[in-house]
Design a protein around this motif. Structure first.
Motif, mmCIF file in Angstrom:
data_model
loop_
_atom_site.group_PDB
_atom_site.id
_atom_site.type_symbol
_atom_site.label_atom_id
_atom_site.label_comp_id
_atom_site.label_asym_id
_atom_site.label_seq_id
_atom_site.Cartn_x
_atom_site.Cartn_y
_atom_site.Cartn_z
ATOM 1 N N LEU A 9 -6.940 12.659 6.384
ATOM 2 C CA LEU A 9 -8.292 13.246 6.433
ATOM 3 C C LEU A 9 -9.267 12.172 6.886
ATOM 4 N N GLU A 10 -10.353 12.597 7.564
ATOM 5 C CA GLU A 10 -11.277 11.609 8.131
ATOM 6 C C GLU A 10 -12.560 11.509 7.321
ATOM 7 N N LEU A 11 -13.057 10.307 7.207
ATOM 8 C CA LEU A 11 -14.401 10.041 6.673
ATOM 9 C C LEU A 11 -15.161 9.381 7.818
ATOM 10 N N ALA A 12 -16.293 9.973 8.195
ATOM 11 C CA ALA A 12 -17.072 9.461 9.334
ATOM 12 C C ALA A 12 -16.176 9.301 10.569
ATOM 13 N N GLY A 13 -15.300 10.281 10.776
ATOM 14 C CA GLY A 13 -14.490 10.317 11.994
ATOM 15 C C GLY A 13 -13.310 9.370 12.034
ATOM 16 N N LYS A 14 -12.979 8.741 10.877
ATOM 17 C CA LYS A 14 -11.874 7.754 10.845
ATOM 18 C C LYS A 14 -10.973 8.115 9.675
ATOM 19 N N PRO A 15 -9.658 8.120 9.856
ATOM 20 C CA PRO A 15 -8.748 8.476 8.761
ATOM 21 C C PRO A 15 -8.927 7.574 7.543
ATOM 22 N N SER B 191 -11.240 17.257 -3.444
ATOM 23 C CA SER B 191 -12.197 17.427 -2.338
ATOM 24 C C SER B 191 -13.575 16.852 -2.673
ATOM 25 N N GLU B 192 -13.936 16.848 -3.945
ATOM 26 C CA GLU B 192 -15.257 16.285 -4.314
ATOM 27 C C GLU B 192 -15.343 14.799 -3.961
ATOM 28 N N ASP B 193 -14.195 14.124 -4.036
ATOM 29 C CA ASP B 193 -14.193 12.681 -3.745
ATOM 30 C C ASP B 193 -14.551 12.420 -2.278
ATOM 31 N N LEU B 194 -14.191 13.365 -1.403
ATOM 32 C CA LEU B 194 -14.528 13.207 0.021
ATOM 33 C C LEU B 194 -16.036 13.199 0.216
ATOM 34 N N LEU B 195 -16.725 14.062 -0.554
ATOM 35 C CA LEU B 195 -18.188 14.110 -0.458
ATOM 36 C C LEU B 195 -18.771 12.772 -0.871
ATOM 37 N N PHE B 196 -18.250 12.227 -1.962
ATOM 38 C CA PHE B 196 -18.707 10.923 -2.447
ATOM 39 C C PHE B 196 -18.417 9.859 -1.372
ATOM 40 N N GLY B 197 -17.240 9.969 -0.772
ATOM 41 C CA GLY B 197 -16.861 8.983 0.257
ATOM 42 C C GLY B 197 -17.796 8.999 1.447
ATOM 43 N N GLU B 198 -18.180 10.190 1.893
ATOM 44 C CA GLU B 198 -19.103 10.273 3.035
ATOM 45 C C GLU B 198 -20.450 9.610 2.696
ATOM 46 N N LEU C 131 0.830 -1.201 0.000
ATOM 47 C CA LEU C 131 0.000 0.000 0.000
ATOM 48 C C LEU C 131 0.866 1.253 0.000
ATOM 49 N N PRO C 132 1.010 1.894 -1.169
ATOM 50 C CA PRO C 132 1.727 3.165 -1.190
ATOM 51 C C PRO C 132 0.903 4.231 -0.471
ATOM 52 N N ALA C 133 1.532 4.844 0.553
ATOM 53 C CA ALA C 133 0.815 5.826 1.389
ATOM 54 C C ALA C 133 1.696 7.038 1.671
ATOM 55 N N ALA C 134 2.616 7.310 0.748
ATOM 56 C CA ALA C 134 3.630 8.354 0.981
ATOM 57 C C ALA C 134 3.439 9.570 0.087
ATOM 58 N N GLY C 135 2.229 9.765 -0.412
ATOM 59 C CA GLY C 135 1.997 10.903 -1.310
ATOM 60 C C GLY C 135 1.847 12.211 -0.563
ATOM 61 N N SER C 136 1.722 13.296 -1.338
ATOM 62 C CA SER C 136 1.605 14.631 -0.747
ATOM 63 C C SER C 136 0.183 15.184 -0.803
ATOM 64 N N GLY C 137 -0.679 14.553 -1.560
ATOM 65 C CA GLY C 137 -2.066 15.008 -1.614
ATOM 66 C C GLY C 137 -2.241 16.393 -2.214
ATOM 67 N N ARG C 138 -1.385 16.717 -3.197
ATOM 68 C CA ARG C 138 -1.404 18.079 -3.783
ATOM 69 C C ARG C 138 -2.790 18.433 -4.302
#
Ligand SMILES: Nc1ccn([C@@H]2O[C@H](COP(=O)(O)OP(=O)(O)OP(=O)(O)O)[C@@H](O)[C@H]2O)c(=O)n1
Ligand SMILES: C[C@](O)(CO)[C@H](O)COP(=O)(O)O
Length: 227
Positions: free
Chosen positions: A26-32, A213-220, A8-15
């Motif tokens: 970032l959290e979805l439903a209170g969980k990273p 950021s739109e993907d976070l809305l979809f995730g919730e 699992l690559p998890a070393a990005g910068s999230g630009r």
């Protein structure tokens, strides 16, 4: 059903997310997001271990999260690289046990276990299998803002992760890409460079990579739908 190790690559910068820190925190439903993704594999009894590539300075935070969320299967955490491919290469080098391996973006928390199972089966038999979904939009090639070609949609797939391989094949592809200075955007590209057929396993449209950021809305919404 063959067991597997997931990288699992998890070393990005999230630009593109624009959070100013690793978007996996970032959290979805209170969980990273990262913990949502790891939990899928923690709960999969066919997953025998996880190898993460992380930014060294973020390792203590992640170790605390692993403890807090009951993630026990992480068998190695290695330093990521400037490019995603380098982060994955570090995971590949850290693996010791052969077998079938999956590479999965830590930014894709909504992967379904039935898709994982199918990927492992196909990769075990044929060597390489990747998740994807048929393209829903019309895709065109443009040059200087002008349409040059409309691509036949019936042949187009939007490719995701997990991407599953027999370990020896992926290791050979990774080392060749490094030697050749070849940079791909997914693991399939470097395996394709070996001339090895890569099979598609149909995934789901909710296996979204948390990129903007739109993907976070979809995730919730997805989390609410799954409750
Ligand atoms: N040098 C990198 C780049 C990406 N990743 C990981 O690869 C996955 C997919 O990458 P992406 O969604 O592009 O994440 P970022 O690179 O962080 O995003 P951006 O391109 O917007 O900066 C993510 O889990 C990310 O953490 C990584 O481990 N090392
Ligand atoms: C690997 C991948 O998720 C397949 O679609 C995608 O290529 C990753 O791209 P990114 O820009 O590194 O997120």
């Amino acid at each position: 059903m063959e067991t597997y190790t997931v990288m699992l690559p998890a070393a990005g910068s999230g630009r593109r997310m624009g959070a100013g820190f690793n978007k996996l925190f970032l959290e979805l439903a209170g969980k990273p997001i990262l913990m949502h993704t790891l939990d899928v594999f923690e709960r999969d009894h066919n997953c025998e271990g996880m190898i993460l590539s992380v930014k060294p300075e973020e390792r203590p935070t992640i170790e605390q999260m692993l403890q807090a969320y009951g993630i026990t299967k992480v068998k190695a955490m290695v330093p990521g690289g400037a490019e995603r491919q380098q982060s994955v290469a570090a995971c590949i080098q850290a693996h010791q046990d052969g077998g079938v391996v999956l590479v999965h973006d830590a930014a894709r928390p909504f992967i379904h276990q039935d898709v994982i199972r199918k990927l492992v089966e196909v990769a075990s038999e044929y060597g390489a299998a990747i998740a994807g979904v048929p393209v829903k939009d019309t895709i065109k090639v443009t040059v200087d803002g002008v349409v040059e070609q409309t691509v036949d949609r019936s042949k187009l797939w939007s490719i995701q992760t997990p991407q599953a391989f027999r370990y020896e094949l992926l290791k050979e592809a990774s080392e060749k890409a490094e030697a050749d200075g070849f940079l791909g955007t997914d693991e399939s590209m470097i395996v394709e460079q070996l001339g090895v057929p890569v099979r598609i396993v149909e995934s789901t449209y909710d296996n979204v990579k948390m990129t903007t950021s739109e993907d976070l809305l979809f995730g919730e919404v997805l989390l609410k739908r799954r409750q």
